[in-house]
Motif scaffolding. Structure first.
Motif, mmCIF file in Angstrom:
data_model
loop_
_atom_site.group_PDB
_atom_site.id
_atom_site.type_symbol
_atom_site.label_atom_id
_atom_site.label_comp_id
_atom_site.label_asym_id
_atom_site.label_seq_id
_atom_site.Cartn_x
_atom_site.Cartn_y
_atom_site.Cartn_z
ATOM 1 N N ASP A 149 0.833 -1.441 0.004
ATOM 2 C CA ASP A 149 -0.020 -0.077 0.172
ATOM 3 C C ASP A 149 0.955 1.183 -0.014
ATOM 4 O O ASP A 149 0.611 2.189 0.869
ATOM 5 C CB ASP A 149 -1.343 0.158 1.188
ATOM 6 C CG ASP A 149 -1.837 -1.007 1.213
ATOM 7 O OD1 ASP A 149 -2.580 -1.468 -0.047
ATOM 8 O OD2 ASP A 149 -2.722 -1.473 2.186
ATOM 9 N N ALA A 150 1.542 1.383 -1.206
ATOM 10 C CA ALA A 150 2.530 2.572 -0.725
ATOM 11 C C ALA A 150 1.577 3.738 -1.185
ATOM 12 O O ALA A 150 2.618 5.029 -0.434
ATOM 13 C CB ALA A 150 3.810 2.763 -2.315
ATOM 14 N N GLN A 151 1.162 3.573 -1.523
ATOM 15 C CA GLN A 151 -0.289 5.218 -1.560
ATOM 16 C C GLN A 151 -0.371 5.637 -0.897
ATOM 17 O O GLN A 151 -0.144 6.672 -0.139
ATOM 18 C CB GLN A 151 -1.524 4.855 -2.050
ATOM 19 C CG GLN A 151 -1.204 4.709 -3.691
ATOM 20 C CD GLN A 151 -1.324 3.557 -4.269
ATOM 21 O OE1 GLN A 151 -0.864 2.277 -3.015
ATOM 22 N NE2 GLN A 151 -1.855 2.540 -5.283
ATOM 23 N N ASN A 152 -0.636 4.979 0.952
ATOM 24 C CA ASN A 152 -0.249 5.294 2.213
ATOM 25 C C ASN A 152 1.330 5.344 3.182
ATOM 26 O O ASN A 152 0.439 5.434 4.084
ATOM 27 C CB ASN A 152 -1.861 4.183 2.940
ATOM 28 C CG ASN A 152 -3.129 4.439 1.617
ATOM 29 O OD1 ASN A 152 -3.056 5.887 0.817
ATOM 30 N ND2 ASN A 152 -3.813 3.522 1.686
ATOM 31 N N LEU A 153 1.499 5.265 2.216
ATOM 32 C CA LEU A 153 2.766 5.227 3.204
ATOM 33 C C LEU A 153 3.915 6.628 3.477
ATOM 34 O O LEU A 153 3.917 6.790 4.692
ATOM 35 C CB LEU A 153 3.644 4.385 2.287
ATOM 36 C CG LEU A 153 3.371 3.210 2.792
ATOM 37 C CD1 LEU A 153 4.694 1.828 2.310
ATOM 38 C CD2 LEU A 153 2.692 2.151 4.122
ATOM 39 N N PHE A 154 3.846 7.474 2.626
ATOM 40 C CA PHE A 154 4.774 8.652 2.446
ATOM 41 C C PHE A 154 3.851 10.101 1.487
ATOM 42 O O PHE A 154 4.691 10.734 1.382
ATOM 43 C CB PHE A 154 5.998 8.357 2.587
ATOM 44 C CG PHE A 154 6.714 7.698 0.835
ATOM 45 C CD1 PHE A 154 6.789 8.869 -0.258
ATOM 46 C CD2 PHE A 154 5.871 6.336 0.874
ATOM 47 C CE1 PHE A 154 6.717 8.199 -1.039
ATOM 48 C CE2 PHE A 154 6.370 5.986 -0.367
ATOM 49 C CZ PHE A 154 6.870 6.666 -1.393
#
Length: 373
Positions: A149-154
């Motif tokens: 879920d990279a969209q919600n990491l940074f």
């Protein structure tokens, strides 16, 4: 023995004292200070409860809210001899939810590919490498954590908020805990549920979790190890995520324990596997695996209960000599199923999974002096 505190920075957060007398618990209500006015606090502690040589710090309820000096830097532990009757202390500044964050420690986020090909699924995905602040100025090799879920990491602007891992990694780096590469894999939007469900057509018709796990392990990891200065062995490789991303990370760790030794599991969607029927590979010698489990008390009536049941199942597997588990479970009674609480937990999980230490991070001196304004 009386500990007195003066601080000009005031807010509604309670103040605690922590130290080598309470296992450095930063939010121990037995050690909450009393307030005499907006700037003055005190606590009296029985000398029987104190060691001869006392080390201590003040917090506002956690290491994310610990005391700082006037420049916003880490302070050394305070020290006192219990033979004295009273100490007078002053705190210049306080952290607030891990801030302030210092630009000189920020990691570098690079796009590995806008369209990284997934041969197992015949589709493409955007993937990031979040590199330590000193990656391009050193020749060091680093452990790696693969996160879903990279969209919600940074990335700012996520509809759900984000974990702010770039900010949290800068804090860890300031404490000498920043030597870590994060590989962030964006989820597949409409394909997310199918990719994060291992094999359960009642939840997702045509579950694709098996293929997704093979993609990370057999395709992405070899690519990362060739193109970045990584420590390739299992002792330096972890995988993790939240919700369904945590669930598929559990599967990854159980099916490929020879690859992953560290699992970061936040608010796992264990409702998908209510009977904990996780497949696992059988090896002659059980692999030692560290699992950081986190859940929030406000995530629904069954989240915390399922996490504890999951723990019990793992202990049974351990008795069968299938695995050698080491757990750290943290339940936040106030936590909801949201990025904000996963963000708060991220630094604690990283430190425990990758630094394997008993000392708290504030005891470590920064690697370099911050620029003072």
């Amino acid at each position: 023995m009386r500990f007195e505190l003066y601080t000009e920075e005031t807010d509604d957060r309670p103040v605690f004292i922590t130290g080598n007398f309470n296992n450095w618990n930063p939010k121990d209500y037995n050690y909450q200070l009393q307030q005499t006015d907006s700037n003055h606090y005190f606590i009296e502690i029985s000398k029987q409860a104190l060691p001869d040589n006392i080390e201590y710090k003040f917090t506002k309820g956690g290491w994310e809210n610990v005391e700082l000096d006037k420049h916003g830097n880490i302070t050394p532990n305070r020290k006192a001899d219990k033979s004295i009757e009273k100490t007078a202390n002053k705190v210049e500044k306080w952290r607030l939810n891990w801030g302030p964050f210092k630009q000189e420690f920020f990691p570098t986020a690079e796009v590995i590919s806008e369209k990284f090909y997934i041969p197992q699924l015949d589709r493409y995905r955007k993937i990031w490498a979040v590199l330590p602040y000193d990656y391009h100025t050193s020749d060091k090799h680093y452990p790696v954590l693969y996160l879903q879920d990279a969209q919600n990491l940074f990335n700012e602007g996520s509809g759900f908020g984000n974990w702010e891992i770039d900010k949290k990694l800068s804090i860890l780096a300031e404490y000498g805990r920043g030597d870590l590469i994060i590989i962030a894999i964006e989820h597949g939007s409409e394909d997310r549920i199918k990719e994060y469900i291992f094999d359960n057509d009642n939840v997702a018709n045509g579950s694709e979790g098996k293929k997704y796990i093979r993609f990370i392990t057999d395709t992405l990891k070899p690519y990362v190890d060739v193109n970045y200065r990584t420590k390739k062995d299992r002792d330096n490789t972890g995988i993790g995520g939240s919700s369904l991303g945590a669930l598929i990370s559990i599967y990854s760790g159980f099916l490929y324990p020879e690859v992953y030794s560290k699992l970061l599991i936040f608010s796992p969607s264990l409702w998908v596997e209510p009977n904990n029927n996780f497949p696992m590979m059988n090896f002659r010698i059980p692999f030692k695996t560290k699992i950081y489990l986190y859940g929030g008390g406000q995530e629904g009536s069954k989240m915390v209960k399922r996490i504890h049941i999951f723990e019990e199942y793992l202990k049974r597997w351990e008795k069968k000599n299938l695995f050698d588990f080491e757990f750290r479970t943290n339940i936040n009674p106030e936590g909801t199923h949201s990025e904000f609480y996963w963000s708060q937990e991220f630094p604690r999980a990283i430190e425990w999974l990758f630094y394997d230490n008993t000392e708290n991070p504030v005891e470590v001196k920064p690697q370099q002096q911050s620029i003072k304004n």
